[in-house]
Design a protein around this motif. Structure first.
Motif, PDB file in Angstrom:
ATOM      1  N   TYR A  22      59.454-101.083  34.666  1.00 53.57           N
ATOM      2  CA  TYR A  22      59.264-100.925  36.102  1.00 53.57           C
ATOM      3  C   TYR A  22      58.373-102.067  36.572  1.00 53.57           C
ATOM      4  N   TRP A  23      58.630-102.581  37.774  1.00 51.61           N
ATOM      5  CA  TRP A  23      57.841-103.682  38.325  1.00 51.61           C
ATOM      6  C   TRP A  23      57.037-103.156  39.507  1.00 51.61           C
ATOM      7  N   TRP A  24      55.739-102.980  39.282  1.00 58.13           N
ATOM      8  CA  TRP A  24      54.817-102.442  40.277  1.00 58.13           C
ATOM      9  C   TRP A  24      54.419-103.518  41.273  1.00 58.13           C
ATOM     10  N   CYS A  25      54.455-103.175  42.550  1.00 56.49           N
ATOM     11  CA  CYS A  25      54.063-104.081  43.623  1.00 56.49           C
ATOM     12  C   CYS A  25      52.551-104.251  43.621  1.00 56.49           C
ATOM     13  N   ALA A  26      52.080-105.482  43.485  1.00 59.11           N
ATOM     14  CA  ALA A  26      50.646-105.773  43.481  1.00 59.11           C
ATOM     15  C   ALA A  26      50.130-106.227  44.842  1.00 59.11           C
ATOM     16  N   CYS A  27      51.040-106.647  45.735  1.00 56.24           N
ATOM     17  CA  CYS A  27      50.610-107.181  47.033  1.00 56.24           C
ATOM     18  C   CYS A  27      50.442-106.106  48.095  1.00 56.24           C
ATOM     19  N   GLY A  28      51.134-104.982  47.920  1.00 56.91           N
ATOM     20  CA  GLY A  28      51.065-103.896  48.884  1.00 56.91           C
ATOM     21  C   GLY A  28      52.029-104.016  50.046  1.00 56.91           C
ATOM     22  N   LYS A  29      52.866-105.056  50.053  1.00 56.90           N
ATOM     23  CA  LYS A  29      53.773-105.288  51.183  1.00 56.90           C
ATOM     24  C   LYS A  29      55.186-104.744  50.976  1.00 56.90           C
ATOM     25  N   SER A  30      55.521-104.354  49.773  1.00 58.79           N
ATOM     26  CA  SER A  30      56.874-103.903  49.464  1.00 58.79           C
ATOM     27  C   SER A  30      57.261-102.666  50.287  1.00 58.79           C
ATOM     28  N   ALA A  31      58.492-102.648  50.766  1.00 55.68           N
ATOM     29  CA  ALA A  31      59.016-101.495  51.490  1.00 55.68           C
ATOM     30  C   ALA A  31      59.468-100.409  50.520  1.00 55.68           C
ATOM     31  N   SER A  32      59.529-100.722  49.235  1.00 61.80           N
ATOM     32  CA  SER A  32      59.967 -99.743  48.234  1.00 61.80           C
ATOM     33  C   SER A  32      58.812 -99.371  47.304  1.00 61.80           C
ATOM     34  N   THR A  51      56.152-100.861  31.146  1.00 59.54           N
ATOM     35  CA  THR A  51      57.227-100.330  30.313  1.00 59.54           C
ATOM     36  C   THR A  51      56.807 -98.962  29.795  1.00 59.54           C
ATOM     37  N   ALA A  52      57.619 -97.969  30.084  1.00 58.48           N
ATOM     38  CA  ALA A  52      57.315 -96.592  29.700  1.00 58.48           C
ATOM     39  C   ALA A  52      57.489 -96.408  28.198  1.00 58.48           C
ATOM     40  N   GLU A  53      56.477 -95.872  27.571  1.00 57.09           N
ATOM     41  CA  GLU A  53      56.555 -95.584  26.137  1.00 57.09           C
ATOM     42  C   GLU A  53      57.237 -94.247  25.881  1.00 57.09           C
ATOM     43  N   GLU A  54      57.143 -93.347  26.870  1.00 55.27           N
ATOM     44  CA  GLU A  54      57.796 -92.051  26.757  1.00 55.27           C
ATOM     45  C   GLU A  54      58.230 -91.590  28.138  1.00 55.27           C
ATOM     46  N   SER A  55      59.147 -90.647  28.181  1.00 55.49           N
ATOM     47  CA  SER A  55      59.589 -90.090  29.453  1.00 55.49           C
ATOM     48  C   SER A  55      58.565 -89.064  29.908  1.00 55.49           C
ATOM     49  N   LYS A  56      57.979 -89.307  31.080  1.00 59.36           N
ATOM     50  CA  LYS A  56      56.962 -88.405  31.636  1.00 59.36           C
ATOM     51  C   LYS A  56      56.647 -88.855  33.053  1.00 59.36           C
ATOM     52  N   THR A  57      55.787 -88.137  33.729  1.00 52.42           N
ATOM     53  CA  THR A  57      55.329 -88.542  35.058  1.00 52.42           C
ATOM     54  C   THR A  57      54.068 -89.376  34.899  1.00 52.42           C
ATOM     55  N   VAL A  58      54.078 -90.557  35.511  1.00 56.92           N
ATOM     56  CA  VAL A  58      52.892 -91.419  35.537  1.00 56.92           C
ATOM     57  C   VAL A  58      52.508 -91.620  36.997  1.00 56.92           C
ATOM     58  N   TYR A  59      51.297 -92.080  37.208  1.00 56.24           N
ATOM     59  CA  TYR A  59      50.777 -92.245  38.564  1.00 56.24           C
ATOM     60  C   TYR A  59      50.491 -93.718  38.819  1.00 56.24           C
ATOM     61  N   PHE A  60      51.385 -94.348  39.590  1.00 59.66           N
ATOM     62  CA  PHE A  60      51.222 -95.748  39.938  1.00 59.66           C
ATOM     63  C   PHE A  60      50.213 -95.869  41.078  1.00 59.66           C
ATOM     64  N   CYS A  61      49.353 -96.870  40.993  1.00 60.59           N
ATOM     65  CA  CYS A  61      48.310 -97.094  41.980  1.00 60.59           C
ATOM     66  C   CYS A  61      48.910 -97.347  43.360  1.00 60.59           C
ATOM     67  N   GLY A  62      48.390 -96.655  44.364  1.00 64.59           N
ATOM     68  CA  GLY A  62      48.840 -96.847  45.742  1.00 64.59           C
ATOM     69  C   GLY A  62      47.872 -97.658  46.569  1.00 64.59           C
ATOM     70  N   CYS A  63      46.600 -97.730  46.126  1.00 67.24           N
ATOM     71  CA  CYS A  63      45.590 -98.466  46.898  1.00 67.24           C
ATOM     72  C   CYS A  63      45.529 -99.940  46.504  1.00 67.24           C
ATOM     73  N   LYS A  64      46.166-100.285  45.388  1.00 65.97           N
ATOM     74  CA  LYS A  64      46.237-101.661  44.876  1.00 65.97           C
ATOM     75  C   LYS A  64      44.882-102.213  44.429  1.00 65.97           C
ATOM     76  N   GLN A  65      43.933-101.321  44.118  1.00 67.63           N
ATOM     77  CA  GLN A  65      42.604-101.732  43.682  1.00 67.63           C
ATOM     78  C   GLN A  65      42.301-101.308  42.238  1.00 67.63           C
ATOM     79  N   SER A  66      43.243-100.668  41.556  1.00 71.14           N
ATOM     80  CA  SER A  66      43.033-100.163  40.204  1.00 71.14           C
ATOM     81  C   SER A  66      42.660-101.267  39.219  1.00 71.14           C
ATOM     82  N   LYS A  67      41.733-100.985  38.351  1.00 74.34           N
ATOM     83  CA  LYS A  67      41.360-101.906  37.269  1.00 74.34           C
ATOM     84  C   LYS A  67      42.233-101.637  36.041  1.00 74.34           C
TER      85      LYS A  67
END
Length: 79
Positions: A22-32, A51-67
């Motif tokens: 999966y390609w996470w948006c780092a700029c915060g401008k993506s419409a998707s 890249t997911a190591e297992e099938s599960k629910t993960v939480y992608f950063c929405g504020c774009k400030q995660s370390k």
């Protein structure tokens, strides 16, 4: 260094599949959000591969400030 836009303060829960990238948006401008749609082009931002190591629910950063890269580290609680 430019500051990314903050599409939302909360993380995005996503059911990921083992072995899939999966390609996470780092700029915060993506419409998707939380994924990249190429909106970063021409800026200093680039998407982050997850890249997911297992099938599960993960939480992608929405504020774009995660370390913690693409995944939420609860930084949004202090914004």
């Amino acid at each position: 260094m430019a500051t990314p836009e903050m599409p939302q303060k909360a993380p995005y829960p996503v059911a990921v599949e083992a072995g899939k990238s999966y390609w996470w948006c780092a700029c915060g401008k993506s419409a998707s959000q939380p994924f990249c749609d190429g909106s970063h082009k021409g800026s200093e931002f680039a998407p982050t591969k997850y890249t997911a190591e297992e099938s599960k629910t993960v939480y992608f950063c929405g504020c774009k400030q995660s370390k913690n890269g693409a995944l939420c580290d609860a930084t949004h609680r202090n914004l």
